[in-house]
Design an enzyme around this catalytic site. Sequence first.
Site, short mmCIF file in Angstrom:
data_model
loop_
_atom_site.label_atom_id
_atom_site.label_comp_id
_atom_site.label_asym_id
_atom_site.label_seq_id
_atom_site.Cartn_x
_atom_site.Cartn_y
_atom_site.Cartn_z
N ARG A 37 0.84 -1.20 0.00
CA ARG A 37 0.00 0.00 0.00
C ARG A 37 0.88 1.26 0.00
O ARG A 37 0.60 2.23 -0.70
CB ARG A 37 -0.91 -0.04 1.25
CG ARG A 37 -1.77 1.20 1.45
CD ARG A 37 -2.92 1.28 0.48
NE ARG A 37 -3.87 2.34 0.83
CZ ARG A 37 -4.60 2.98 -0.06
NH1 ARG A 37 -4.54 2.68 -1.34
NH2 ARG A 37 -5.44 3.92 0.33
N THR A 126 -14.17 2.83 14.14
CA THR A 126 -15.49 2.65 14.77
C THR A 126 -15.38 1.58 15.85
O THR A 126 -14.88 0.47 15.59
CB THR A 126 -16.51 2.20 13.71
OG1 THR A 126 -16.48 3.14 12.65
CG2 THR A 126 -17.91 2.12 14.31
N CYS A 266 -18.90 -1.45 7.47
CA CYS A 266 -19.47 -0.62 8.54
C CYS A 266 -20.85 -1.09 8.99
O CYS A 266 -20.97 -1.64 10.09
CB CYS A 266 -19.56 0.82 8.06
SG CYS A 266 -17.94 1.53 7.73
#
Length: 426
Positions: A37, A126, A266
Site C-alpha cells: 500500500r 469505529t 461498517c
Amino acid sequence: MSTQKIAIIGLGYVGLPLARLFATKYPVIGFDINQKRIEELQSGKDFTLEVSDEDLNTVLQKTPNFDKGLYCTSKLEDISDCNYYIVTVPTPVDSTNRPILTPLYKSSETVGKVLKKGDLVIYESTVYPGVTEDECVPVLERVSGLKFNKDFFVGYSPERINPGDKEHTVEKILKVTSGSTPAIGKKVDDLYASVITAGTHLAPTIKVAEAAKVIENSQRDINIAFVNELAKIFNLMEIDTTAVLEAAGTKWNFLPFKPGLVGGHCIGVDPYYLAQKAQEFGYHPEIILAGRRMNDGMGKYVASEVIKLMVQKDIKIKGANILILGITFKENCPDVRNTKAVDVANNLKSYSTNLTIYDPWASKEEVKRELNLDMVSTLPEQKFDVIVLTVAHKEFLTLNLRDSLKPEGILYDVKSILKGEVDGRL
Ligand SMILES: NC(=O)c1ccc[n+]([C@@H]2O[C@H](COP(=O)([O-])OP(=O)(O)OC[C@H]3O[C@@H](n4cnc5c(N)ncnc54)[C@H](O)[C@@H]3O)[C@@H](O)[C@H]2O)c1
C-alpha cells in the site's frame, strides 16, 4: 515550520482521504504496515479510488521533512517526531461476529513506542463505547511508560465517510470530536475545525462520541432490516414493495429506506460491536440483533426467490447460465469486503448453476483471492437464462439487459433501479 505534525496510522479508505486533507495545511506522515500500500501511494496512485491521482500528487512528498504535505511510510522512525497521532485501522468482527480489536492494540503499541510528553492520540476507528479509554489507553501507557491525562492525552473522532461518494467527501461531513479532558476536547475540535469545512460537534466525553458513531450505523441497519422484512411479506402477498414504499413515502415522516443487501465494513459490522458490549453489561439486544439476522439472510433469500422464478418458468436449474451483475458491497466502489452479493452468488452456485460474474469496479484478482469466485473482464455476448442485478453501478443503469437474456429468461433486480419490466425484485 508548523508546530503540529500529524501521523495518520492506517492508510485505507478512511486514513488516506483524512491524511490528504490534513496535508493541505499541515506536515502529515502517513504510516501503514502494508508495504504494498505504501509503494502504491508513493507512486501517486490510490487503488481504493477515494483520492484522485491529482489530489494525491498535489500533497505527496518524497522525503519526510516539509512544512505541509504528505509522506507515506512503513518505518516507525518517520513518525517519531509527530505530536498528533490519528489512528484509522480496521475494526472487523470474527466468524462468530465478535469484535476483533487486534489492529487497535497493535497500532496503539506502535504509537506507544514513539509517544512523548504532551502528545495527543486520536482514534477514528469505529468501536463500542469504552474502547479508547479502557482498551487502547492501557496499551499506550504500558508501551510508552507515560501517564494518561498527565503526560499524554487522547481523543476520539469517528469517521463518517461513505466510500465511492464523491459528493460527501471528508471535509464536507460534519465531524464529531471529543477529548479525554475538556481542554483536550477543545484541542481535538480545533484541529478538525481547521480543515473540515462542514464544521464540528464537540461531544462531552469520548464514550458519547464512540456511542454516537456506532448507533448511526446501527440505526441504518435496523431501518433497512425493516424494509427487507416488508419486501418478504409483500412478495408473498404479490404486492409491489417499491410501489408501497413510494405511496407511504408521500407522508412527511415516513423514512425513505429501500430493501437490499447490507454488506461492507461498517453497517453490517458496527451493530455487533454495540451488541457485544451490551451483552457484557447483561443486556441481550433484541432489536439490534434481529436487524442483523434479517439483513445477513437477504443474499440467501434473493437466491431462493430467483430459483422459485426459474421453477415457475420451467427453466432447468442445473447448468442454467446465470449472470451476476456486481460483486462489490455497494455501487461505484471497488470494495469487496463483507459483500453480500457473494451470498447471492454462492447460494445460486450451490444449485449447480453456471455462474458468470461481471463487475467493472472490482479487481478480478481480489475477488478470486478474497471470495474464491471467478470474474469475467467484459460483459459477455451470450444470452443468459437469468440475470441478477446485485449492485447499482452506474455502468449497469444504461445497459439494455433484455438483449443479454433468452426470450423466456429472468431479470431479477435486487436494487429496484431498473426501468421497465423485470421478473422479480426485492
Ligand atoms: N470504509 C468506510 O467507509 C468507513 C467509514 C467510516 C468509518 N470506518 C471505520 O474506519 C476504520 C478504518 O476502516 P477502513 O475502511 O479505512 O479500513 P481499511 O482496511 O481500508 O484500512 C485500514 C488500513 O490500516 C492498515 N493497518 C492495519 N493494521 C495496522 C497497524 N497495526 N498499523 C498501521 N496500519 C495498520 C491496513 O494495512 C489498511 O491499509 C474502521 O474502524 C472502520 O469501521 C470506515
